[in-house]
Design a protein around this motif. Structure first.
Motif, PDB file in Angstrom:
ATOM      1  N   VAL A 151       9.394  68.993  59.885  1.00 32.10           N
ATOM      2  CA  VAL A 151       9.446  68.766  58.444  1.00 32.10           C
ATOM      3  C   VAL A 151       9.988  67.360  58.176  1.00 32.10           C
ATOM      4  N   ASP A 152       9.246  66.604  57.374  1.00 28.49           N
ATOM      5  CA  ASP A 152       9.647  65.234  57.045  1.00 28.49           C
ATOM      6  C   ASP A 152      10.874  65.224  56.136  1.00 28.49           C
ATOM      7  N   PRO A 153      11.584  64.092  56.088  1.00 29.53           N
ATOM      8  CA  PRO A 153      12.777  64.020  55.232  1.00 29.53           C
ATOM      9  C   PRO A 153      12.411  64.044  53.750  1.00 29.53           C
ATOM     10  N   VAL A 154      13.392  64.424  52.942  1.00 27.27           N
ATOM     11  CA  VAL A 154      13.277  64.369  51.486  1.00 27.27           C
ATOM     12  C   VAL A 154      14.081  63.172  51.020  1.00 27.27           C
ATOM     13  N   SER A 155      13.504  62.370  50.144  1.00 23.11           N
ATOM     14  CA  SER A 155      14.166  61.158  49.675  1.00 23.11           C
ATOM     15  C   SER A 155      14.823  61.382  48.324  1.00 23.11           C
ATOM     16  N   GLY A 156      15.937  60.696  48.119  1.00 21.67           N
ATOM     17  CA  GLY A 156      16.613  60.712  46.835  1.00 21.67           C
ATOM     18  C   GLY A 156      16.020  59.671  45.907  1.00 21.67           C
ATOM     19  N   PRO A 157      16.558  59.542  44.697  1.00 25.93           N
ATOM     20  CA  PRO A 157      16.048  58.565  43.723  1.00 25.93           C
ATOM     21  C   PRO A 157      16.088  57.128  44.227  1.00 25.93           C
TER      22      PRO A 157
END
Length: 322
Positions: free
Chosen positions: A156-162
């Motif tokens: 699972v790829d990372p989730v990015s913040g704003p």
């Protein structure tokens, strides 16, 4: 609610379960990146019509492997369970992390723990995950083991913040330690919180018109924001309530011990010995000593106005109790 499983000769899974979809990790904070992994886990398990299992560890592995490098925790064991209970997973497997387990190779961990104990059929892992001795069980190793032993591995790829950076427990710890509650909440997907049991305090607050709910000392490895006065939302057995909380000493009274005491707005009740959760909303000011109780009381009245404003901005006037 997910069941708690502990590493023994038997996993605790029902005998008829002959395959599971598993994810593994410390999941400290159960932040948005973690939630993405868990949501995919639950969806895949339902597609295959087999149980989902989240395998995590207690204590944090670094507390065993390298205590000096072990981070303060975003979520205690109980807090992590509370958040994970809302995710839809079928089983929560809490594996005691011991020096013996730390010595397992990645191959042994997969074979003895995931396959033999928890009946692995498919594995979902984060892109930067590693387990086994010296975290040798990285994505490439796991895919090789999967090809050899017949289980599917999904990365699972990372989730990015704003800000475009990947969300991580480390970055959230930095935000909280620096008092950036807004950034922490964005990455967590919820306000940062501390849970505990209500204890009897010195009862000074009620003498000046601001009775407080006092929390027992949190576990020493729980990360707290900087000392100060905060707008908070308190989850009590009677429901949620807005409030303000002092985190730190009470220098006006000569009490230099760190405490957590919250004044709830328009809420009454006996909460002694109750378990509550306090959500941090905004930092209002630093903790400081006042020349008199009268000056303190005047400041507390201003703190209440500021806290109510902060809570209204967060929830809207129709959602704020108190």
């Amino acid at each position: 609610m997910p069941r708690d499983l502990y590493l023994t000769d038997e996993s605790g899974l029902p005998p008829h379960v002959n395959g599971t979809v598993i994810t593994v990790g410390t999941f400290d904070g159960v932040h948005r990146g973690h939630r993405d992994v868990v949501e995919r886990l639950v969806k895949r398990a339902r597609t295959l019509k087999i149980p989902s299992v989240l395998v995590t560890f207690e204590p944090h592995p670094l507390e065993v492997v390298n205590l000096a490098a072990a981070p303060l925790l975003l979520t205690t064991h109980d807090e992590k369970q509370e958040v994970l209970a809302e995710t839809g997973i079928d089983y929560l497997a809490v594996v005691p992390f011991t020096p013996q387990l730390a010595a397992y190779s990645a191959e042994n961990f997969v074979e003895l723990i995931l396959r033999r104990c928890f009946r692995l059929r498919e594995l979902l892992i984060g892109y930067d995950h590693g387990f086994g001795r010296q975290r040798a069980g990285n994505v490439e190793v796991l895919k090789t083991l999967g090809d050899r032993d017949g289980f599917r591995v999904e990365v699972v790829d990372p989730v990015s913040g704003p800000d475009g950076h990947s969300i991580s427990s480390t970055s959230i710890r930095r935000a909280i330690a620096g008092g950036d509650l807004h950034r922490a909440a964005e990455s967590l997907g919820r306000p940062y919180s501390v849970s505990g049991r209500v204890v009897k305090g010195a009862q000074r607050g009620r003498t000046i018109g601001f009775p407080t709910l006092n929390l027992g000392a949190p576990p020493p490895r729980k990360l707290l924001p900087p000392e100060g006065v905060y707008a908070v939302r308190v989850q009590t057995p009677g429901g949620p309530a807005g409030g303000m909380m002092n985190l730190g000493p009470r220098p006006t009274f000569g009490d230099l011990t760190t405490s957590l005491e919250a004044h709830l707005f328009n809420t009454t009740g006996d909460f002694y010995d109750a378990d509550v959760r306090i959500d941090f909303v905004a930092r209002l000011r630093e903790t400081r000593k006042f020349a008199s109780v009268e000056q303190l009381s005047k400041q507390l009245a201003q703190d209440e106005r500021d806290a109510r404003n902060a809570l209204t901005l967060l929830s809207g006037p129709n959602n704020l109790k108190g």
